[in-house]
Design a protein around this motif. Sequence first.
Motif, PDB file in Angstrom:
ATOM      1  N   SER A   4       0.835  -1.204   0.000  1.00 52.63           N
ATOM      2  CA  SER A   4       0.000   0.000   0.000  1.00 52.63           C
ATOM      3  C   SER A   4       0.868   1.252   0.000  1.00 52.63           C
ATOM      4  N   SER A   7       2.243   1.740  -3.561  1.00 52.75           N
ATOM      5  CA  SER A   7       1.243   2.270  -4.489  1.00 52.75           C
ATOM      6  C   SER A   7       0.984   3.739  -4.230  1.00 52.75           C
ATOM      7  N   ARG A   8       0.846   4.116  -2.933  1.00 52.66           N
ATOM      8  CA  ARG A   8       0.596   5.519  -2.617  1.00 52.66           C
ATOM      9  C   ARG A   8       1.759   6.393  -3.054  1.00 52.66           C
ATOM     10  N   SER A  11       1.841   6.801  -6.838  1.00 50.73           N
ATOM     11  CA  SER A  11       0.788   7.722  -7.247  1.00 50.73           C
ATOM     12  C   SER A  11       1.172   9.149  -6.909  1.00 50.73           C
ATOM     13  N   MET A 149      -8.028   3.588 -12.599  1.00 51.14           N
ATOM     14  CA  MET A 149      -7.145   4.321 -11.707  1.00 51.14           C
ATOM     15  C   MET A 149      -7.824   4.635 -10.381  1.00 51.14           C
ATOM     16  N   SER A 150      -7.021   4.760  -9.328  1.00 48.43           N
ATOM     17  CA  SER A 150      -7.566   5.033  -7.999  1.00 48.43           C
ATOM     18  C   SER A 150      -7.905   6.502  -7.805  1.00 48.43           C
ATOM     19  N   ARG A 152      -9.935   9.816  -8.607  1.00 44.27           N
ATOM     20  CA  ARG A 152     -11.203  10.231  -9.214  1.00 44.27           C
ATOM     21  C   ARG A 152     -11.035  11.511 -10.007  1.00 44.27           C
ATOM     22  N   ASP A 172      -9.597  10.561  -4.270  1.00 41.09           N
ATOM     23  CA  ASP A 172      -9.525   9.187  -4.757  1.00 41.09           C
ATOM     24  C   ASP A 172     -10.916   8.570  -4.826  1.00 41.09           C
ATOM     25  N   THR A 173     -10.985   7.380  -5.365  1.00 38.81           N
ATOM     26  CA  THR A 173     -12.269   6.726  -5.590  1.00 38.81           C
ATOM     27  C   THR A 173     -12.920   6.247  -4.304  1.00 38.81           C
ATOM     28  N   ASN A 174     -12.177   6.281  -3.193  1.00 34.65           N
ATOM     29  CA  ASN A 174     -12.737   5.881  -1.897  1.00 34.65           C
ATOM     30  C   ASN A 174     -13.225   7.073  -1.090  1.00 34.65           C
TER      31      ASN A 174
END
Length: 210
Positions: A4, A7-8, A11, A149-150, A152, A172-174
Motif C-alpha cells: 500500500s 502504491s501511494r 501515485s 485508476m484510484s 477520481r 480518490d475513488t474511496n
Amino acid sequence: MTRSFLSRSLSLIALAATVLIAGQAQAQTPQAVAQRLQQRYGALESLQASFVQTAGGQRLQGTLSVRRDAFRLDLGEQVLVTDGGTLWSYSRDDDQVVVQDYEPSRVGFSVGQLFTNYLDVFRVTAATKATIGGVAHDVLTLRPRSSGMSVRDATLYVRSSDAVPTRVRVHDTNGGTLAFDLRDVRRNVSLPTSTFRFDAPRGTEVVDLR
C-alpha cells in the motif's frame, strides 16, 4: 515496506509530476489547456521540488526529483527510487530495502507518461481562475482517462504570473482527499545519474524480488 505504501508513493510521484507539467500551461478553456500541454511535452527535462503532503490527518514533508521515467521521492524515513528499470523502496524504520522491477502498470500509469503523452493519461475538464493569498492562479481540473485508476479527479493551482504550480488537491475513488503543496520548484535542473540509484546503508536488509 508494504504494497500500500508503494502504491501511494508511486501515485504521489506521478501526481507531483502532473502538477509541474500542467503548471506550464496558462489558458482559459479546457481545450486550450490541452493544446498547450501537448506543445510543451518536450520542454521539461527534469524537476526538483520540496513538498508538504497532508492526507488522513497525517502531514509529511519531503523532496522530489524527476527525470523522465526516473524519480526519487524522499520522505526522510521512507525513500522510493527508480532509474526507470529497477525500483528501490527503503524504510529506515524497518532497516529494509525492497528491490524489484519497476512496472508502471501496477499503479495504472507511468511517471514517464507525464512527460511524453500526458493527454493519454488525463483529460482537462475545466479551467478557471482563483486568488490565493492575494495571488492570481489558474485552476485546472483533471480526470483520468482510465476507469481503473484510484484517482477520481485532481485540481491543480498554478500562479498566473509565471505558471509555477503551488498546490494540488486529489480525490480518490474511496472518498479520500490528498493535499499536496509544492515549494521551491526548480525546472530543468542538472541531476546526476546517482540521484536515481539507491545504495543501501551497511547492515540494511535487502529483499530482492526481481
